[in-house]
Scaffold this motif. Structure first.
Motif, PDB file in Angstrom:
ATOM      1  N   ASP A  59       1.828  -7.969  -2.669  1.00  0.00           N
ATOM      2  CA  ASP A  59       0.667  -7.690  -1.809  1.00  0.00           C
ATOM      3  C   ASP A  59       0.538  -6.205  -1.537  1.00  0.00           C
ATOM      4  O   ASP A  59      -0.572  -5.645  -1.551  1.00  0.00           O
ATOM      5  N   ASP A  74      -7.330  -4.608 -10.674  1.00  0.00           N
ATOM      6  CA  ASP A  74      -8.590  -5.319 -10.911  1.00  0.00           C
ATOM      7  C   ASP A  74      -9.460  -4.475 -11.844  1.00  0.00           C
ATOM      8  O   ASP A  74      -9.929  -3.396 -11.471  1.00  0.00           O
ATOM      9  N   GLY A 131      -5.524  -0.985  -5.378  1.00  0.00           N
ATOM     10  CA  GLY A 131      -6.923  -1.315  -5.108  1.00  0.00           C
ATOM     11  C   GLY A 131      -7.550  -0.437  -4.041  1.00  0.00           C
ATOM     12  O   GLY A 131      -8.755  -0.531  -3.791  1.00  0.00           O
ATOM     13  N   ASN A 164      -0.718  -4.511  -4.727  1.00  0.00           N
ATOM     14  CA  ASN A 164      -2.157  -4.744  -4.910  1.00  0.00           C
ATOM     15  C   ASN A 164      -2.989  -3.895  -3.971  1.00  0.00           C
ATOM     16  O   ASN A 164      -4.051  -3.394  -4.334  1.00  0.00           O
ATOM     17  N   CYS A 207       0.730  -3.271 -13.016  1.00  0.00           N
ATOM     18  CA  CYS A 207       0.329  -3.410 -11.613  1.00  0.00           C
ATOM     19  C   CYS A 207      -0.785  -4.427 -11.408  1.00  0.00           C
ATOM     20  O   CYS A 207      -1.172  -4.692 -10.260  1.00  0.00           O
ATOM     21  N   LYS A 208      -1.316  -4.987 -12.493  1.00  0.00           N
ATOM     22  CA  LYS A 208      -2.359  -6.006 -12.411  1.00  0.00           C
ATOM     23  C   LYS A 208      -3.586  -5.521 -11.619  1.00  0.00           C
ATOM     24  O   LYS A 208      -4.160  -6.234 -10.798  1.00  0.00           O
TER      25      LYS A 208
END
Length: 644
Positions: free
Chosen positions: A30, A68, A37, A33, A65-66
């Protein structure tokens, strides 16, 4: 520096080592992210990495880091901020093909759009990135998605002169005759930009000579912009691409462009002669004389267009006459609604002003302003620009008269008769704007209030100049009466603009002090400028309410005290005309407290006790000690307590 800024800076600079070292320490998914982001300056780390071409950083953000891949951000290209730009759009616009491929492989939407509905494909077409265009199309990009103005990928490629991209899009059956919101086609765009080879290619693919919303053909678009080679190709094309009348109009308009844009009088005369020969051909064809019902305009010195070759020759000896001919021709062919018509009238007026011919300048500018107000909607940016030009001209003239003459140049005085007609037109524009707000039409209310406020600031600028005339030694009682009457007409409008502010609020605010363009009311005033005390005094005398509140509960006195330094004279005038010294805004602040916050003192400006009554002291006591006053004091005193 906070965590998100560290991550953003590393992505912006392409410092993968630092980025890995920092993000690797975050155990929580979390938290990770949240960092990748988070936006700094409107952009995420991935958006800025794609904008700057940092492949390894983007790859790490996406795969480890995935991040978006669709989260948009704000980026700057050529000084323009693009809002809501997805990472793929940024990479395509900047020409980074490897990044484009990376994002598409990761599943990025090839037809994602910015806030203005621009796609990555359109971004690549804009700057001529052919390889990216081809890759995006091969991966499903739609070539017909237009931006909010209706401009397609083909249109922008033609306008920017990217012939290879234009040819590729045409090979994919791009709609060659599709129109934008304003009715222009790809043929208009390349005619306007001067791309002859693209124009020939479009014609080969079946492009037609349509008109846009101004009635302009691609031929006239080339004439307005001065692309002689485009004009010559179109008027000499086989198969009768243009009519005789269209050819005449194009040559005459091109001649006007030669006068105003190229300052080529001889070249203009040669074009007008060709047009005259077309009007009266030697082969005995039916003549096409010039229209006889064209009104003679005072601003153009009542110029009449020549009706034969001899009159054309005579006009060459009169440079001013040639310039007026250019304006007459442009207005006749383009019409008053076309932006170029008023633009060149204003341009010619500015040239006259630079030469010290201020009367001629004002004549032309009034004509341009009248044209704009007759054909444009209320509060149009073009109308605002014309009004502001007048305000700047008068300010310049007043400032120049205060200085010793430069090289013997004497600037004439600015009179009430000079300012009042412009002021009246500005007030009428405000009236039209308030009617628009009151109407049931579907409008962007906040945007309309913003434009209305800008026109109000210009009106206040003009009112301040008139108030300055009251201090001139030669100001007569009659002129003084007229000035008071004019400013009263602004006060009695009782207008409310953004944040619920009255005209007096705006005059006392930072925006009002600086004027629409961020400049002082007069060029001679130091920065930061103060609100013109003479205008504030005049408005108060004419009934402007000194204790009116805006949406934040601020009175004009609050806004004046927010200026640094605070203009003491304006504060004294507001208090002298009834502004209440103890009034609190909705944050519970008095004017004195606002001054203290900026290390200023009300006591250094006025004696506060002079404006404090026993009633005020009693109300302060009730408030400060939180005494129960409800159901104890008469209702008529409630507002007094609340005010304090």
């Amino acid at each position: 520096m906070d965590f998100k800024t560290v991550v953003f800076n590393a992505a912006r600079d392409g410092n993968l080592t630092r980025l890995k070292a920092y993000l690797h320490s975050w155990r929580s998914a979390d938290e990770l992210n949240m960092l990748v982001g988070a936006k700094v300056g409107g952009a995420t780390p991935l958006v800025i990495a794609c904008r700057n071409g940092h492949y390894d950083v983007a790859e790490y953000l996406i795969e480890r880091c995935k991040a978006d891949i669709e989260q948009p951000g704000s980026v700057t290209f050529d000084g323009e901020t693009i809002e809501g730009a997805p990472p793929l759009w940024c990479a395509a616009a900047a020409g980074h093909l490897p990044l484009v491929k990376l994002l598409v492989r990761a599943g990025a939407n090839v037809n994602s759009t910015t806030r203005t509905h621009s796609t990555p494909l359109r971004a690549a077409c804009f700057d001529g990135h052919y390889d990216i265009v081809k890759f995006l199309v091969d991966n499903g990009a739609d070539i017909e998605i237009a931006n909010r103005h209706g401009h397609t990928c083909l249109m922008i490629a033609c306008y920017k002169g990217h012939i290879r991209i234009a040819k590729y899009l045409l090979s994919l059956n791009a709609d060659v005759n599709r129109k934008s919101v304003k009715g222009n086609t790809a043929l208009h765009d390349c005619a306007e930009s001067g791309s002859l080879n693209i124009l020939k290619m479009l014609l080969g693919y079946g492009a037609t000579m349509d008109v846009d919303s101004y009635g302009m053909t691609p031929l006239l678009a080339a004439s307005v912009t001065g692309h002689t080679h485009i004009v010559e190709h179109l008027i000499n094309a086989e198969h009768g691409l243009v009519t005789r009348q269209q050819r005449i109009d194009a040559l005459e308009l091109l001649g006007a462009t030669y006068v105003d844009k190229r300052r080529d009088m001889v070249g203009a005369l040669a074009l007008w002669k060709r047009a005259m020969d077309d009007r009266f051909p030697a082969d005995g064809s039916e003549p096409i004389p010039k229209p006889k019902d064209v009104p003679r305009i005072e601003a153009y010195d009542f110029a009449v267009e020549p009706s034969n070759a001899q009159q054309l020759e005579e006009i060459l000896a009169d440079p001013d006459g040639m310039r007026m001919q250019a304006l007459v021709i442009r207005e006749r062919i383009l019409g008053p609604a076309h932006p170029d018509t008023s633009y060149y009238v204003r341009y010619r007026g500015a040239v006259y002003a630079d030469a010290g011919r201020f009367v001629r300048c004002r004549q032309l500018w009034h004509h341009a302003l009248d044209m704009q107000r007759a054909v444009l909607p209320p509060l149009s940016p073009l109308t605002q620009s014309s009004l502001y030009s007048f305000a700047e001209l008068f300010s310049y003239m007043l400032a120049e008269r205060a200085r010793p003459p430069l090289r013997g140049r004497i600037v004439p005085p600015v009179t009430f008769e000079d300012i009042e007609p412009v002021f009246s037109k500005a007030l009428d524009e405000i009236h039209r704007g308030t009617e628009l707000l009151d109407s049931k039409l579907s409008i962007d209310r906040e945007q309309t209030l913003s434009t209305l406020q800008r026109v109000l600031v210009i009106s206040l600028h003009l009112a301040a100049l008139m108030a300055r005339l009251l201090e001139e030694p030669d100001c007569t009682e009659e002129v003084s009466r007229k000035i008071h009457k004019a400013v009263y007409s602004l006060v009695k409008l009782d207008i409310t603009v953004r944040q619920g502010r009255s005209a007096l609020h705006v005059a006392c605010s930072a925006e009002g002090a600086r004027g629409r363009g961020g400049r002082a009311w007069l060029a001679t005033e130091p920065a930061p400028p103060a609100p013109p005390a003479r205008l504030v005094t005049l408005m108060l005398r004419l009934g402007a309410p000194p204790d009116a509140r805006d949406a934040d509960g601020n009175t004009p006195l609050h806004l004046v005290c927010k200026l640094n330094p605070c203009p003491a004279e304006v504060v004294r005038e507001l208090l002298a005309h009834g502004a209440h010294i103890d009034t609190v805004n909705y944050e519970g602040e008095t004017a004195e407290q606002i001054l203290k916050a900026s290390a200023q003192s009300l006591a250094s400006i006025v004696n506060p006790l002079r404006y404090t009554s026993l009633r005020c002291l009693a109300a302060r006591t009730v408030k400060n000690y939180r005494l129960p006053y409800r159901h104890v004091l008469p209702l008529c005193l409630y507002s007094t307590v609340l005010t304090h």
